[in-house]
Design a protein around this motif. Structure first.
Motif, PDB file in Angstrom:
ATOM      1  N   LEU A   1       0.829  -1.199   0.000  1.00 38.83           N
ATOM      2  CA  LEU A   1       0.000   0.000   0.000  1.00 38.83           C
ATOM      3  C   LEU A   1       0.868   1.255   0.000  1.00 38.83           C
ATOM      4  O   LEU A   1       0.555   2.233  -0.685  1.00 38.83           O
ATOM      5  CB  LEU A   1      -0.935  -0.009   1.208  1.00 38.83           C
ATOM      6  N   ASN A   2       1.971   1.213   0.717  1.00 38.05           N
ATOM      7  CA  ASN A   2       2.882   2.347   0.740  1.00 38.05           C
ATOM      8  C   ASN A   2       3.465   2.603  -0.647  1.00 38.05           C
ATOM      9  O   ASN A   2       3.528   3.751  -1.105  1.00 38.05           O
ATOM     10  CB  ASN A   2       4.005   2.106   1.751  1.00 38.05           C
TER      11      ASN A   2
ATOM     12  N   THR B   1       1.215   6.681  -6.886  1.00 31.76           N
ATOM     13  CA  THR B   1       0.108   7.565  -7.236  1.00 31.76           C
ATOM     14  C   THR B   1       0.517   9.029  -7.103  1.00 31.76           C
ATOM     15  O   THR B   1       0.164   9.857  -7.945  1.00 31.76           O
ATOM     16  CB  THR B   1      -1.114   7.267  -6.340  1.00 31.76           C
ATOM     17  N   ILE B   2       1.276   9.332  -6.057  1.00 31.31           N
ATOM     18  CA  ILE B   2       1.730  10.715  -5.872  1.00 31.31           C
ATOM     19  C   ILE B   2       2.702  11.106  -6.977  1.00 31.31           C
ATOM     20  O   ILE B   2       2.675  12.247  -7.458  1.00 31.31           O
ATOM     21  CB  ILE B   2       2.354  10.882  -4.469  1.00 31.31           C
ATOM     22  N   LYS B   3       3.562  10.179  -7.424  1.00 33.74           N
ATOM     23  CA  LYS B   3       4.495  10.480  -8.515  1.00 33.74           C
ATOM     24  C   LYS B   3       3.758  10.697  -9.829  1.00 33.74           C
ATOM     25  O   LYS B   3       4.140  11.554 -10.625  1.00 33.74           O
ATOM     26  CB  LYS B   3       5.506   9.349  -8.683  1.00 33.74           C
ATOM     27  N   GLN B   4       2.702   9.923 -10.075  1.00 33.50           N
ATOM     28  CA  GLN B   4       1.954  10.045 -11.323  1.00 33.50           C
ATOM     29  C   GLN B   4       1.101  11.303 -11.363  1.00 33.50           C
ATOM     30  O   GLN B   4       0.881  11.872 -12.423  1.00 33.50           O
ATOM     31  CB  GLN B   4       1.066   8.817 -11.533  1.00 33.50           C
TER      32      GLN B   4
ATOM     33  N   SER C   1      -1.635  13.750  -0.407  1.00 35.23           N
ATOM     34  CA  SER C   1      -1.325  12.383   0.016  1.00 35.23           C
ATOM     35  C   SER C   1      -2.581  11.679   0.562  1.00 35.23           C
ATOM     36  O   SER C   1      -2.706  10.465   0.446  1.00 35.23           O
ATOM     37  CB  SER C   1      -0.226  12.386   1.065  1.00 35.23           C
ATOM     38  N   ASN C   2      -3.498  12.433   1.139  1.00 36.44           N
ATOM     39  CA  ASN C   2      -4.748  11.823   1.622  1.00 36.44           C
ATOM     40  C   ASN C   2      -5.598  11.320   0.462  1.00 36.44           C
ATOM     41  O   ASN C   2      -6.200  10.252   0.548  1.00 36.44           O
ATOM     42  CB  ASN C   2      -5.554  12.809   2.452  1.00 36.44           C
ATOM     43  N   ALA C   3      -5.652  12.075  -0.612  1.00 31.80           N
ATOM     44  CA  ALA C   3      -6.428  11.652  -1.771  1.00 31.80           C
ATOM     45  C   ALA C   3      -5.765  10.478  -2.486  1.00 31.80           C
ATOM     46  O   ALA C   3      -6.440   9.686  -3.138  1.00 31.80           O
ATOM     47  CB  ALA C   3      -6.595  12.807  -2.748  1.00 31.80           C
TER      48      ALA C   3
ATOM     49  N   VAL D   1      -5.673   5.802   4.350  1.00 33.85           N
ATOM     50  CA  VAL D   1      -5.776   4.355   4.531  1.00 33.85           C
ATOM     51  C   VAL D   1      -4.434   3.796   4.997  1.00 33.85           C
ATOM     52  O   VAL D   1      -4.391   2.907   5.860  1.00 33.85           O
ATOM     53  CB  VAL D   1      -6.219   3.678   3.214  1.00 33.85           C
ATOM     54  N   LEU D   2      -3.355   4.332   4.463  1.00 29.89           N
ATOM     55  CA  LEU D   2      -2.025   3.907   4.877  1.00 29.89           C
ATOM     56  C   LEU D   2      -1.812   4.167   6.365  1.00 29.89           C
ATOM     57  O   LEU D   2      -1.285   3.318   7.083  1.00 29.89           O
ATOM     58  CB  LEU D   2      -0.966   4.634   4.052  1.00 29.89           C
ATOM     59  N   GLY D   3      -2.266   5.300   6.844  1.00 31.58           N
ATOM     60  CA  GLY D   3      -2.158   5.611   8.263  1.00 31.58           C
ATOM     61  C   GLY D   3      -3.005   4.689   9.120  1.00 31.58           C
ATOM     62  O   GLY D   3      -2.566   4.251  10.195  1.00 31.58           O
ATOM     63  N   GLN D   4      -4.197   4.377   8.656  1.00 27.25           N
ATOM     64  CA  GLN D   4      -5.069   3.474   9.419  1.00 27.25           C
ATOM     65  C   GLN D   4      -4.498   2.067   9.483  1.00 27.25           C
ATOM     66  O   GLN D   4      -4.546   1.409  10.525  1.00 27.25           O
ATOM     67  CB  GLN D   4      -6.470   3.463   8.806  1.00 27.25           C
ATOM     68  N   VAL D   5      -3.928   1.595   8.380  1.00 27.75           N
ATOM     69  CA  VAL D   5      -3.318   0.266   8.375  1.00 27.75           C
ATOM     70  C   VAL D   5      -2.075   0.255   9.261  1.00 27.75           C
ATOM     71  O   VAL D   5      -1.799  -0.734   9.938  1.00 27.75           O
ATOM     72  CB  VAL D   5      -3.003  -0.185   6.931  1.00 27.75           C
ATOM     73  N   SER D   6      -1.349   1.361   9.309  1.00 25.60           N
ATOM     74  CA  SER D   6      -0.177   1.452  10.186  1.00 25.60           C
ATOM     75  C   SER D   6      -0.578   1.364  11.653  1.00 25.60           C
ATOM     76  O   SER D   6       0.067   0.674  12.449  1.00 25.60           O
ATOM     77  CB  SER D   6       0.581   2.762   9.938  1.00 25.60           C
TER      78      SER D   6
END
Length: 102
Positions: free
Chosen positions: A28-29, A35-38, A44-46, A51-56
């Motif tokens: 996920l990371n 996605t941010i590079k593209q 970063s939230n969009a 979701v990355l923070g919640q999974v962490s």
């Protein structure tokens, strides 16, 4: 290896599920970073950072619970103390590696 599966099937299955959660966090990371590079203008939230923070947080909570339960099993078992202590060490090291990568 086979004897570990027969002696500790629940611990092994739970460790495999824990490892899948770690793998999911790392993948996920990488997905969020890609996605941010593209899309440089996207937040970063969009991109999936929330979701990355919640999974962490979920991984941190599962690590604490897994460590405490394995530690209790190490204290309570007279014959399998080494196995559960090694399991505790592996879980902590794996968590640090995942958070370092992610």
């Amino acid at each position: 290896m086979e004897s570990i599966l027969w002696k500790h099937p629940i611990a092994v299955v739970l460790y495999l599920l824990y490892s899948l959660l770690c793998y999911r966090l790392v993948s996920l990371n990488f997905k969020v970073e890609e996605t941010i590079k593209q899309h440089p203008g996207i937040s970063s939230n969009a991109a999936g950072g929330e979701v990355l923070g919640q999974v962490s947080v979920l991984l941190a909570m599962v690590t604490i619970i897994f460590f405490v339960v394995s530690g209790c099993c190490a204290i309570g078992s007279k014959t399998q103390t080494k196995f559960y202590l090694w399991l505790c060490l592996v879980v902590i090291v794996q968590t640090f590696v995942v958070f370092r990568i992610g």
